[in-house]
Design an enzyme around this catalytic site. Structure first.
Site, PDB file in Angstrom:
ATOM      1  CG  HIS A  61     -13.474 -11.000 -12.361  1.00  0.00           C
ATOM      2  ND1 HIS A  61     -13.623 -11.589 -13.539  1.00  0.00           N
ATOM      3  CD2 HIS A  61     -13.520 -12.139 -11.391  1.00  0.00           C
ATOM      4  CE1 HIS A  61     -13.770 -12.718 -13.337  1.00  0.00           C
ATOM      5  NE2 HIS A  61     -13.811 -13.061 -12.130  1.00  0.00           N
ATOM      6  CG  ASP A  63     -16.246 -14.846  -9.851  1.00  0.00           C
ATOM      7  OD1 ASP A  63     -17.017 -15.131 -10.703  1.00  0.00           O
ATOM      8  OD2 ASP A  63     -15.255 -14.676  -9.637  1.00  0.00           O
ATOM      9  CD  GLU A 166     -13.480 -16.135 -13.939  1.00  0.00           C
ATOM     10  OE1 GLU A 166     -12.198 -15.934 -13.551  1.00  0.00           O
ATOM     11  OE2 GLU A 166     -14.453 -16.157 -13.409  1.00  0.00           O
ATOM     12  CG  HIS A 193     -11.197 -20.236 -15.135  1.00  0.00           C
ATOM     13  ND1 HIS A 193     -11.102 -21.512 -14.228  1.00  0.00           N
ATOM     14  CD2 HIS A 193     -11.516 -19.002 -14.294  1.00  0.00           C
ATOM     15  CE1 HIS A 193     -11.569 -20.942 -12.922  1.00  0.00           C
ATOM     16  NE2 HIS A 193     -11.444 -19.631 -12.951  1.00  0.00           N
ATOM     17  CG  HIS A 239      -7.859 -17.231 -14.952  1.00  0.00           C
ATOM     18  ND1 HIS A 239      -7.807 -18.241 -13.797  1.00  0.00           N
ATOM     19  CD2 HIS A 239      -8.842 -16.250 -14.315  1.00  0.00           C
ATOM     20  CE1 HIS A 239      -8.489 -18.020 -12.878  1.00  0.00           C
ATOM     21  NE2 HIS A 239      -9.167 -16.628 -13.020  1.00  0.00           N
ATOM     22  CG  HIS A 260      -9.839 -11.709 -12.062  1.00  0.00           C
ATOM     23  ND1 HIS A 260     -10.111 -11.649 -13.307  1.00  0.00           N
ATOM     24  CD2 HIS A 260      -9.798 -12.989 -11.327  1.00  0.00           C
ATOM     25  CE1 HIS A 260     -10.163 -13.216 -13.416  1.00  0.00           C
ATOM     26  NE2 HIS A 260      -9.994 -13.768 -12.573  1.00  0.00           N
ATOM     27  CG  ASP A 329     -11.398 -12.888  -8.093  1.00  0.00           C
ATOM     28  OD1 ASP A 329     -12.469 -13.181  -8.748  1.00  0.00           O
ATOM     29  OD2 ASP A 329     -10.379 -13.572  -8.161  1.00  0.00           O
TER      30      ASP A 329
END
Length: 435
Positions: A61, A63, A166, A193, A239, A260, A329
């Site tokens: 993961h 971003d 995600e 999420h 999540h 993650h 992350d």
């Protein structure tokens, strides 16, 4: 008979000489042990790099695409957005090289405020920017969609670039959108999420900040998972609520991932995985890719590389060495542990695992092989010849005032129209009655 004669001066000389030797020895030791420690540390780091040359990191993961949207509105040709020189982010091309990152699931992410609005448009744009990264930097990134593509990227010395979406809100409760995102390269979907979808509960249900609406997964949510299994899309449980975790682990015909997340027993954040779920991870041969966000590692802003290694140790102990992976992350969090400030630091973490007596096989597993095993099993469980799931989510389970009702049966539409008509006529009828 011989008698010894006491000679104080000679004795002092011997004692003083011994003390000098002792002091010299202490001085040598004082300098030697730190040197030895440095040499030992260097040896673990060198061994880590040797292992990573043939088994690089597959990170679950990252971003960076979200940062490209926020910083540059996805304008990759902006000179400030050059991934060779970009400094504002945890991730750039030199840092990826230094960190021996050979595979990366790039997160295609938009926040929950897109739900029931423009979620589908925005997720298409984020998938587009990932594809354009591969096109703009072909010497570095190779966009792939399967395990054999990852191996090809490894052999070419490139970063295998995969797409993880995600947030289940980004499929807008549509099996057709789910299938379309698969065709565009999505290979995992995080079911929620930080908000519920109409068909799955998120982790904030467990904190009391959200109400449970689906008790884990609704009937439609179960159809989403069945369709993901059919397509070969990995189910990502980061999540989600504990009830959603358990429902998915019991329902899925293939191993699942936490892209993650870390261990709840070491940091009691509801974003982490509790022990009873870790046991299900073990039973289903699934995977927990450890998160580096400080607040999920030490439950504070103050965390270190050693704390992250503790989570890896713990998950290995409870769920087994095949259940551990890495999902840093990066570029999605604000606080990172000391020693893991950006993607270049992965060799230091692997050196720490070697220092903790992880075997070469276990280290290669956490780097890449455990994820590759899960990915292969998901691919084997897929069956494109199977009839797709077609039953849509019930209309009354959808939210949002901007929706049209095309395709749903006429009966609900007629009832809705009659109801709206009666509501609009009520004031008129009431006024006529008064007359």
């Amino acid at each position: 008979m011989f008698f010894s004669v006491y000679r104080p001066a000679q004795r002092c000389q011997g004692i003083c000489g011994s003390r000098s030797l002792w002091n010299l020895a202490m001085l040598v030791i004082w300098w030697f042990w730190p040197l030895l420690a440095v040499c030992a540390s260097d040896s673990f780091r060198l061994k880590a790099e040797e292992i990573m040359k043939t088994t690089p990191v597959i990170d679950g993961h990252n971003d960076l695409p979200w940062q490209l949207l926020k910083l540059f509105n996805n304008k990759l040709n902006d000179s400030k957005a050059n991934l060779n020189t970009l400094l504002e982010t945890h991730t750039n091309i030199p840092k990826l090289r230094d960190g021996y990152v050979g595979g990366q699931f790039w997160s295609a992410y938009l926040p929950c405020d897109t739900q029931n609005k423009d979620a589908v448009r925005r997720i298409l744009e984020q998938i587009d920017v990932i594809h354009r990264m591969c096109q703009l930097y072909p010497e570095t990134f190779l966009c792939v969609t399967n395990s054999s593509g990852i191996r090809q990227a490894f052999s070419e010395g490139k970063v295998a670039s995969l797409i993880g979406v995600e947030g289940g809100h980004l499929i807008d409760s549509s099996l057709g959108v789910l299938r379309t995102l698969y065709h565009l390269g999505m290979r995992y979907l995080t079911l929620t999420h930080n908000c519920n979808t109409p068909w799955a509960d998120n982790w904030m249900v467990d904190t009391g900040d959200d109400k449970a609406e689906s008790q884990g997964l609704s009937d439609f949510g179960k159809r989403v998972l069945k369709e993901m299994n059919r397509l070969g899309v990995m189910i990502d449980l980061s999540h989600v609520s504990v009830a959603t975790m358990k429902a998915a682990l019991q329902l899925s015909k293939a191993p699942v991932i936490f892209s993650h997340s870390s261990a709840f027993s070491l940091c009691r954040s509801r974003r982490n995985v509790p022990d009873d779920v870790l046991q299900l991870v073990k039973d289903t041969r699934s995977l927990v890719m450890v998160n580096f966000y400080s607040k999920h590692v030490s439950c504070s802003k103050d965390a270190t590389l050693s704390h992250v290694a503790d989570h890896l140790d713990y998950i290995k102990k409870v769920a087994g060495p095949e259940a551990v992976g890495l999902g840093g992350d990066y570029d999605g969090v604000t606080e990172l542990p000391r020693g893991l400030e950006d993607v270049s630091k992965y060799p230091d973490l692997i050196a720490e695992l070697l220092r903790r007596n992880w075997t070469d096989t276990e280290v290669r597993g956490v780097l890449a092989n455990n994820l590759m095993r899960v990915f292969l099993e998901v691919e084997k469980a897929s069956n494109n010849m199977q009839v797709p799931e077609e039953e849509p989510i019930p209309l009354d389970e959808l939210e949002g005032s901007c929706r049209t009702h095309y395709g749903y049966s006429q009966a609900p539409s007629i009832h809705l129209q009659i109801g709206a008509l009666l509501a609009s006529l009520t004031p008129l009828l009431f006024s006529l009655h008064l007359l």
